[in-house]
Design a protein around this motif. Structure first.
Motif, PDB file in Angstrom:
ATOM      1  N   THR A 151       0.878  -1.293   0.025  1.00  0.00           N
ATOM      2  CA  THR A 151      -0.129   0.044  -0.057  1.00  0.00           C
ATOM      3  C   THR A 151       0.890   1.309   0.020  1.00  0.00           C
ATOM      4  O   THR A 151       0.518   2.246  -0.347  1.00  0.00           O
ATOM      5  CB  THR A 151      -0.830  -0.016   1.239  1.00  0.00           C
ATOM      6  OG1 THR A 151      -0.125  -0.489   2.329  1.00  0.00           O
ATOM      7  CG2 THR A 151      -2.150  -0.807   0.997  1.00  0.00           C
ATOM      8  N   SER A 161      -2.916   5.023  -6.834  1.00  0.00           N
ATOM      9  CA  SER A 161      -4.347   4.319  -6.354  1.00  0.00           C
ATOM     10  C   SER A 161      -3.764   2.902  -6.866  1.00  0.00           C
ATOM     11  O   SER A 161      -2.903   2.920  -7.873  1.00  0.00           O
ATOM     12  CB  SER A 161      -5.553   4.623  -6.918  1.00  0.00           C
ATOM     13  OG  SER A 161      -5.573   4.414  -8.406  1.00  0.00           O
ATOM     14  N   GLU A 243      -3.314   5.985   3.899  1.00  0.00           N
ATOM     15  CA  GLU A 243      -4.355   6.829   3.463  1.00  0.00           C
ATOM     16  C   GLU A 243      -5.778   5.859   3.431  1.00  0.00           C
ATOM     17  O   GLU A 243      -6.835   6.195   4.093  1.00  0.00           O
ATOM     18  CB  GLU A 243      -4.224   7.715   2.436  1.00  0.00           C
ATOM     19  CG  GLU A 243      -5.082   8.876   2.312  1.00  0.00           C
ATOM     20  CD  GLU A 243      -4.952   9.649   0.926  1.00  0.00           C
ATOM     21  OE1 GLU A 243      -4.035  10.001   0.429  1.00  0.00           O
ATOM     22  OE2 GLU A 243      -6.383   9.819   0.345  1.00  0.00           O
ATOM     23  N   SER A 244      -5.516   4.817   2.562  1.00  0.00           N
ATOM     24  CA  SER A 244      -6.805   4.122   2.249  1.00  0.00           C
ATOM     25  C   SER A 244      -6.974   3.432   3.464  1.00  0.00           C
ATOM     26  O   SER A 244      -8.403   3.257   3.846  1.00  0.00           O
ATOM     27  CB  SER A 244      -6.462   3.147   1.089  1.00  0.00           C
ATOM     28  OG  SER A 244      -5.483   2.269   1.475  1.00  0.00           O
ATOM     29  N   ARG A 247      -9.052   5.619   5.935  1.00  0.00           N
ATOM     30  CA  ARG A 247     -10.372   5.832   5.643  1.00  0.00           C
ATOM     31  C   ARG A 247     -11.431   4.603   5.955  1.00  0.00           C
ATOM     32  O   ARG A 247     -12.385   4.828   6.428  1.00  0.00           O
ATOM     33  CB  ARG A 247     -10.573   6.044   3.895  1.00  0.00           C
ATOM     34  CG  ARG A 247     -10.255   7.289   3.392  1.00  0.00           C
ATOM     35  CD  ARG A 247     -10.950   7.441   2.097  1.00  0.00           C
ATOM     36  NE  ARG A 247     -10.146   6.693   1.396  1.00  0.00           N
ATOM     37  CZ  ARG A 247      -9.109   6.765   0.349  1.00  0.00           C
ATOM     38  NH1 ARG A 247      -8.102   8.023   0.716  1.00  0.00           N
ATOM     39  NH2 ARG A 247      -8.695   5.997  -0.448  1.00  0.00           N
ATOM     40  N   TRP A 248     -10.667   3.297   5.906  1.00  0.00           N
ATOM     41  CA  TRP A 248     -11.477   2.108   6.104  1.00  0.00           C
ATOM     42  C   TRP A 248     -11.892   2.282   7.712  1.00  0.00           C
ATOM     43  O   TRP A 248     -12.873   1.856   8.011  1.00  0.00           O
ATOM     44  CB  TRP A 248     -10.818   1.008   5.613  1.00  0.00           C
ATOM     45  CG  TRP A 248     -10.485   0.662   4.342  1.00  0.00           C
ATOM     46  CD1 TRP A 248     -11.044   1.368   3.186  1.00  0.00           C
ATOM     47  CD2 TRP A 248      -9.476  -0.378   3.896  1.00  0.00           C
ATOM     48  NE1 TRP A 248     -10.331   0.658   2.066  1.00  0.00           N
ATOM     49  CE2 TRP A 248      -9.421  -0.131   2.308  1.00  0.00           C
ATOM     50  CE3 TRP A 248      -8.727  -1.371   4.325  1.00  0.00           C
ATOM     51  CZ2 TRP A 248      -8.915  -1.004   1.543  1.00  0.00           C
ATOM     52  CZ3 TRP A 248      -7.998  -2.137   3.327  1.00  0.00           C
ATOM     53  CH2 TRP A 248      -8.069  -1.857   2.019  1.00  0.00           C
TER      54      TRP A 248
END
Ligand SMILES: [Zn+2]
Length: 361
Positions: A151, A161, A243-244, A247-248
């Protein structure tokens, strides 16, 4: 092979199509029987099929014939702007993670966009964009080899992404599983966080969530994760999260408070086609509403399958984001829940709250 040729140096020159080494050596491809200049614009062969020769004569003696594209047996025709293009290549390498538009490269080189495109392709055989992507992919692989998390490597290499990485991976001769495995098993990143429903374990791959579990203490949750994915390499994540992943966690925290997510989170779960159909349907049941097992079975077009629906709910690997807690018994009782009936009742109560407040106004 000439002992003065360092195969690693040569291979690097081939991969970067380094025209400055044209004439210093040629590389021959066993699978095609052809030999080329280092800067040959043709698609790169597999390393294991390649050998290096200091001279054209040696390559021909070994039975290889000259490539028709880069014509290594003919006098070198240096493109008048090859130095300028080489400079641009170095510039792109140095700025690989950045956004490099054709306009920007045009300003950098002083050539008009069209002229730049044509010249760059004539010298390297690639468009600037293709060269840029190749640089990023190379950096990405380097980061993986250093042990950087997938990631993080995706962001650090400038892909922004994972979908953009996958888009490019095929063209660069890298399979999605190679990316995901980094040469070994699947990597699963996880962390635990405190929620209104107790401790929550959040685990995911670079593609999506693969486990969301609720419990009291970390150890059994991690143990369950390891049992569920015995071939994966588990990596605990520390803050600051990518970051992702951040958010999760934020979204799941909201859901643990009984609030609706702004967006459905991506899933990377290994389940049957039937389970997936059930889970997709469950995601359409709004916050504050419930359905019975029979209603879910009917909704997915298999009215006889309410027991199978029950089983799918009981084996849901991702709590909250697949809201199996919204499936209740036909007598109105909450029914079983993989993460304790008490939690299910609390969660349903929390989800009723916003609706109640709205109704009492
Ligand atoms: Zn060639």
């Amino acid at each position: 092979m000439n002992p003065a040729l360092d195969p690693d140096v040569c291979w690097k020159a081939v991969l970067s199509r380094d025209a400055s080494l044209d004439g210093e050596f040629v590389f021959a491809v066993r699978s095609t029987g052809v030999y080329c200049r280092p800067s040959c614009p043709a698609r790169h062969p597999l390393r294991r099929n390649v050998q290096f020769y200091a001279t054209v004569g040696e390559a021909e003696q070994a039975g290889f014939r000259a490539c028709l594209r880069c014509k290594p047996n003919q006098p070198q025709m240096r493109h008048p702007q090859s130095d300028l293009v080489a400079g641009l290549c170095r510039y792109i390498e140095a700025h690989a993670p950045d956004n490099l538009s054709l306009q920007k490269l045009s300003e950098q080189s002083g050539l008009s966009p069209t002229h730049l495109l044509r010249t760059f392709r004539a010298v390297t055989g690639l468009t600037p964009k293709q060269y840029h992507t190749a640089c990023r992919m190379k950096n990405f692989k380097g980061l993986l080899r250093k042990g950087v998390r997938v990631t993080d490597a995706i962001y650090d290499a400038g892909f922004g992404s994972s979908s953009r990485l996958y888009e490019n991976a095929g063209k660069m001769g890298l399979t999605p599983s190679e990316i995901r495995s980094g040469g070994a098993n699947t990597w699963i990143y996880y962390t635990t966080t405190t929620t209104d429903l107790g401790l929550m374990l959040v685990a995911g791959t670079d593609r999506g969530l693969c486990a969301v579990e609720l419990g009291e203490t970390t150890e059994p949750l991690v143990k369950a994760l390891a049992e569920q994915y015995p071939n994966a390499s588990l990596r605990p994540l520390q803050e600051p999260y990518p970051e992702s992943f951040r958010r999760w966690i934020d979204t799941l925290q909201m859901q643990a408070k009984g609030l609706a997510p702004r967006k459905q989170l991506p899933l990377d779960i290994q389940v049957s086609e039937f389970q997936m159909r059930v889970y997709q349907h469950l995601r359409t049941i709004p916050v504050g509403k419930t359905q019975t097992y029979g209603e879910v079975a009917a909704a997915i077009g298999q009215p006889q399958a309410s027991r199978a629906v029950g089983h799918a709910c009981a084996t849901n690997p991702v709590a909250l984001t697949v809201p199996c807690h919204r499936v209740v018994l036909s007598n109105g009782e909450a029914g079983g829940y993989r993460w304790s009936e008490e939690r299910k009742r609390k969660l349903l109560e929390l989800e009723q709250k916003p609706a109640k407040t709205a109704a009492s106004r």
